[in-house]
Design a protein around this motif. Structure first.
Motif, PDB file in Angstrom:
ATOM      1  N   ALA A   1       0.669  -1.171   0.019  1.00 14.03           N
ATOM      2  CA  ALA A   1      -0.199   0.034  -0.010  1.00 14.03           C
ATOM      3  C   ALA A   1       0.997   1.329   0.186  1.00 14.03           C
ATOM      4  CB  ALA A   1      -0.907  -0.182   1.280  1.00 14.03           C
ATOM      5  N   ILE A   2       0.592   2.274  -0.701  1.00 16.34           N
ATOM      6  CA  ILE A   2       1.406   3.345  -1.080  1.00 16.34           C
ATOM      7  C   ILE A   2       0.424   4.528  -0.426  1.00 16.34           C
ATOM      8  CG2 ILE A   2       2.296   5.151  -2.429  1.00 16.34           C
ATOM      9  CD1 ILE A   2       3.834   2.510  -2.651  1.00 16.34           C
ATOM     10  N   GLU A   3       1.081   5.158   0.717  1.00 17.66           N
ATOM     11  CA  GLU A   3       0.535   6.425   1.009  1.00 17.66           C
ATOM     12  C   GLU A   3       1.379   7.795   0.821  1.00 17.66           C
ATOM     13  OE1 GLU A   3      -0.783   8.781   5.275  1.00 17.66           O
ATOM     14  OE2 GLU A   3      -0.382   6.685   5.407  1.00 17.66           O
ATOM     15  N   LEU A   4       0.811   8.757   0.199  1.00 18.55           N
ATOM     16  CA  LEU A   4       1.428   9.835  -0.303  1.00 18.55           C
ATOM     17  C   LEU A   4       0.818  11.058   0.469  1.00 18.55           C
ATOM     18  CD1 LEU A   4       0.603   9.028  -4.250  1.00 18.55           C
ATOM     19  CD2 LEU A   4       2.796   8.787  -3.207  1.00 18.55           C
ATOM     20  N   ARG A   5       1.905  11.844   0.663  1.00 11.58           N
ATOM     21  CA  ARG A   5       1.557  13.153   1.557  1.00 11.58           C
ATOM     22  C   ARG A   5       2.197  14.465   0.912  1.00 11.58           C
ATOM     23  NH1 ARG A   5       2.410  11.872   8.181  1.00 11.58           N
ATOM     24  NH2 ARG A   5       0.791  10.244   8.061  1.00 11.58           N
ATOM     25  N   ASN A   6       2.255  14.302  -0.301  1.00 10.37           N
ATOM     26  CA  ASN A   6       2.326  15.513  -1.249  1.00 10.37           C
ATOM     27  C   ASN A   6       1.384  15.773  -2.059  1.00 10.37           C
ATOM     28  OD1 ASN A   6       3.455  17.386  -3.605  1.00 10.37           O
ATOM     29  ND2 ASN A   6       5.178  17.360  -2.355  1.00 10.37           N
ATOM     30  N   ASN A   7       0.668  16.940  -2.011  1.00 13.88           N
ATOM     31  CA  ASN A   7      -0.758  16.574  -2.879  1.00 13.88           C
ATOM     32  C   ASN A   7      -0.615  16.850  -4.357  1.00 13.88           C
ATOM     33  OD1 ASN A   7      -0.201  19.484  -2.884  1.00 13.88           O
ATOM     34  ND2 ASN A   7      -1.848  20.272  -1.489  1.00 13.88           N
ATOM     35  N   SER A   8       0.558  17.107  -4.879  1.00 13.65           N
ATOM     36  CA  SER A   8       0.929  17.116  -6.165  1.00 13.65           C
ATOM     37  C   SER A   8       0.329  15.908  -6.783  1.00 13.65           C
ATOM     38  CB  SER A   8       2.324  17.506  -6.622  1.00 13.65           C
ATOM     39  OG  SER A   8       3.186  16.192  -6.077  1.00 13.65           O
ATOM     40  N   TRP A   9       0.522  14.771  -6.377  1.00 12.15           N
ATOM     41  CA  TRP A   9      -0.219  13.468  -6.937  1.00 12.15           C
ATOM     42  C   TRP A   9      -1.570  13.658  -7.213  1.00 12.15           C
ATOM     43  CZ3 TRP A   9       3.638   9.701  -8.320  1.00 12.15           C
ATOM     44  CH2 TRP A   9       4.939   9.899  -7.624  1.00 12.15           C
ATOM     45  N   TYR A  10      -2.284  14.677  -6.355  1.00 12.82           N
ATOM     46  CA  TYR A  10      -3.577  14.604  -6.577  1.00 12.82           C
ATOM     47  C   TYR A  10      -4.189  16.183  -7.203  1.00 12.82           C
ATOM     48  CZ  TYR A  10      -3.772  10.943  -3.284  1.00 12.82           C
ATOM     49  OH  TYR A  10      -3.551   9.556  -2.209  1.00 12.82           O
ATOM     50  N   ASP A  11      -3.206  16.433  -7.755  1.00 12.44           N
ATOM     51  CA  ASP A  11      -3.525  17.800  -8.612  1.00 12.44           C
ATOM     52  C   ASP A  11      -4.484  17.363  -9.798  1.00 12.44           C
ATOM     53  OD1 ASP A  11      -2.904  19.474 -11.204  1.00 12.44           O
ATOM     54  OD2 ASP A  11      -2.414  20.823  -9.752  1.00 12.44           O
ATOM     55  N   PRO A  12      -5.820  18.081 -10.098  1.00 11.34           N
ATOM     56  CA  PRO A  12      -6.646  17.561 -11.056  1.00 11.34           C
ATOM     57  C   PRO A  12      -6.180  17.189 -12.354  1.00 11.34           C
ATOM     58  CG  PRO A  12      -7.523  19.714  -9.907  1.00 11.34           C
ATOM     59  CD  PRO A  12      -5.854  19.402  -9.399  1.00 11.34           C
ATOM     60  N   SER A  13      -4.933  17.835 -12.766  1.00 14.29           N
ATOM     61  CA  SER A  13      -4.154  17.437 -14.297  1.00 14.29           C
ATOM     62  C   SER A  13      -3.367  16.136 -14.194  1.00 14.29           C
ATOM     63  CB  SER A  13      -3.385  18.470 -14.569  1.00 14.29           C
ATOM     64  OG  SER A  13      -2.191  18.723 -13.520  1.00 14.29           O
ATOM     65  N   LEU A  14      -3.204  15.396 -12.905  1.00 17.00           N
ATOM     66  CA  LEU A  14      -2.307  14.456 -12.856  1.00 17.00           C
ATOM     67  C   LEU A  14      -3.235  13.256 -11.931  1.00 17.00           C
ATOM     68  CD1 LEU A  14       0.887  16.126 -11.577  1.00 17.00           C
ATOM     69  CD2 LEU A  14       0.527  15.072 -13.939  1.00 17.00           C
ATOM     70  N   VAL A  15      -4.160  13.767 -11.252  1.00 22.65           N
ATOM     71  CA  VAL A  15      -4.823  12.550 -10.387  1.00 22.65           C
ATOM     72  C   VAL A  15      -5.044  11.192 -11.056  1.00 22.65           C
ATOM     73  CG1 VAL A  15      -7.092  13.331 -10.438  1.00 22.65           C
ATOM     74  CG2 VAL A  15      -6.314  11.972  -8.611  1.00 22.65           C
ATOM     75  N   GLU A  16      -5.638  11.317 -12.242  1.00 24.53           N
ATOM     76  CA  GLU A  16      -6.068  10.158 -13.157  1.00 24.53           C
ATOM     77  C   GLU A  16      -4.808   9.269 -13.348  1.00 24.53           C
ATOM     78  OE1 GLU A  16      -8.647  10.664 -16.426  1.00 24.53           O
ATOM     79  OE2 GLU A  16      -9.846  11.546 -15.237  1.00 24.53           O
ATOM     80  N   GLN A  17      -3.639  10.148 -13.744  1.00 26.97           N
ATOM     81  CA  GLN A  17      -2.264   9.424 -14.208  1.00 26.97           C
ATOM     82  C   GLN A  17      -1.693   8.588 -12.685  1.00 26.97           C
ATOM     83  OE1 GLN A  17       0.510  11.649 -16.756  1.00 26.97           O
ATOM     84  NE2 GLN A  17      -0.979  12.976 -16.610  1.00 26.97           N
ATOM     85  N   THR A  18      -2.084   9.279 -11.791  1.00 27.00           N
ATOM     86  CA  THR A  18      -1.698   8.642 -10.447  1.00 27.00           C
ATOM     87  C   THR A  18      -2.345   7.317 -10.314  1.00 27.00           C
ATOM     88  OG1 THR A  18      -0.893  10.762  -9.504  1.00 27.00           O
ATOM     89  CG2 THR A  18      -1.558   8.912  -7.890  1.00 27.00           C
ATOM     90  N   ARG A  19      -3.576   7.425 -10.325  1.00 26.26           N
ATOM     91  CA  ARG A  19      -4.506   6.069 -10.112  1.00 26.26           C
ATOM     92  C   ARG A  19      -4.235   5.053 -11.158  1.00 26.26           C
ATOM     93  NH1 ARG A  19     -10.131   9.452 -10.129  1.00 26.26           N
ATOM     94  NH2 ARG A  19     -10.297  10.521  -7.929  1.00 26.26           N
ATOM     95  N   ASP A  20      -3.937   5.367 -12.303  1.00 28.75           N
ATOM     96  CA  ASP A  20      -3.847   4.462 -13.405  1.00 28.75           C
ATOM     97  C   ASP A  20      -2.266   3.703 -13.081  1.00 28.75           C
ATOM     98  OD1 ASP A  20      -6.015   5.054 -14.600  1.00 28.75           O
ATOM     99  OD2 ASP A  20      -5.119   6.122 -16.431  1.00 28.75           O
ATOM    100  N   PHE A  21      -1.565   4.747 -12.862  1.00 33.63           N
ATOM    101  CA  PHE A  21      -0.263   4.365 -12.302  1.00 33.63           C
ATOM    102  C   PHE A  21      -0.072   3.237 -11.361  1.00 33.63           C
ATOM    103  CE2 PHE A  21       3.823   4.347  -9.943  1.00 33.63           C
ATOM    104  CZ  PHE A  21       4.800   3.906 -10.767  1.00 33.63           C
ATOM    105  N   MET A  22      -0.781   3.426 -10.080  1.00 36.14           N
ATOM    106  CA  MET A  22      -1.090   2.489  -9.048  1.00 36.14           C
ATOM    107  C   MET A  22      -1.454   1.278  -9.305  1.00 36.14           C
ATOM    108  SD  MET A  22       0.491   4.123  -6.462  1.00 36.14           S
ATOM    109  CE  MET A  22       0.935   5.909  -6.163  1.00 36.14           C
TER     110      MET A  22
END
Length: 276
Positions: free
Chosen positions: A135-156
């Motif tokens: 399980a990955i816990e991220l604490r920097n909100n750049s991963w959840y930026d609207p322009s990147l969050v879908e890519q973050t999810r897909d990568f996970m």
């Protein structure tokens, strides 16, 4: 299946009335625990075997990855990350063999932001533990930026990681959002830190105590219940960890949450040892 527990087993006075609770006593109340001692050092296998002797058959452990794997500490000396990963896997091997390991938790620091170097490092982490649930816990909100969050999810999803669904303070620009998107239906992990806006960014020796000093009220627990119930429909098993224990609230909130979900944890340890 939903399992609920707390971070560590020792510091839950609410359960026993004692300053320190044993793992055996803790496992009379919860079927799951997050072990944070492994963040500071790889546990000796002898310790792991002792833990296993104190818990019932279905009990589950979440083991926090040592800080060298999550960039909290630089790798020094001649030992490689590959060698350390092998050492950790050997340490928890009895836990895996007896089906007591829920997952490894990789909690990254706030400076671990969304950039190519760090994405590549997450790929390396998967290579270090190719067959282990992480399980990955991220604490920097750049991963959840609207322009990147879908890519973050897909990568996970691509890396077979379960992205931890985190509840933390809501009013700070630096915190991450409560994103209940499920990236791995094999196992889903919620981690509830509390919502202490004032203490979250504290520094110094009292930082940890201030950060998680929070008590969830019934309305907040009911709100979280809805998210957990929805997640359960999307996956095989769900873990919920209460990490809001700086003020001693985690165990009581966890038991309240259990009652809200109308769960009945079976096959726990007896609440006290039989005299005969």
């Amino acid at each position: 299946m939903i399992q609920i527990g707390c971070t560590s087993f020792k510091e839950h006075t609410f359960l026993t009335g004692k300053k320190e609770t044993s793992l055996f006593e803790y496992a009379a109340h919860f079927p799951l625990v997050e072990m944070d001692t492994s963040f500071y050092a790889i546990p000796k296998q002898a310790y792991v075997k002792e833990w296993l002797k104190q818990v019932p058959e279905a009990f589950q452990f979440i083991m926090k990855l040592p800080k060298v794997f999550t960039k909290h500490e630089e790798l020094t000396g001649d030992t490689s990350l590959t060698e350390l990963a092998a050492e950790l896997l050997e340490s928890v091997r009895p836990m895996v063999e007896q089906d007591h390991l829920f997952c490894l938790l990789a909690q990254f620091p706030p400076f671990f932001d969304c950039k190519r170097e760090n994405v590549d490092y997450l790929r390396k982490l998967r290579q270090l533990f190719p067959a282990t649930p992480i399980a990955i816990e991220l604490r920097n909100n750049s991963w959840y930026d609207p322009s990147l969050v879908e890519q973050t999810r897909d990568f996970m999803q691509e890396q077979n990681f379960s992205l931890v669904i985190v509840d933390e303070p809501k009013k700070l620009s630096t915190t991450i959002p409560f994103d209940d998107y499920v990236t791995n239906p094999e196992f889903i992990f919620f981690r509830f830190h509390g919502r202490n806006d004032v203490g979250w960014n504290a520094t110094g020796p009292d930082a940890k105590r201030l950060r998680t000093n929070y008590r969830y009220d019934n309305d907040e627990l009911t709100e979280l219940k809805e998210a957990v119930t929805n997640a359960q429909k999307q996956g095989k098993k769900v873990a919920v960890i209460f990490n809001n224990n700086a003020g001693g609230d985690a165990a009581e909130n966890a038991l309240q949450f259990k009652d809200l979900l109308q769960l009945d944890f079976e096959n726990l340890n007896p609440s006290q040892l039989d005299l005969f």
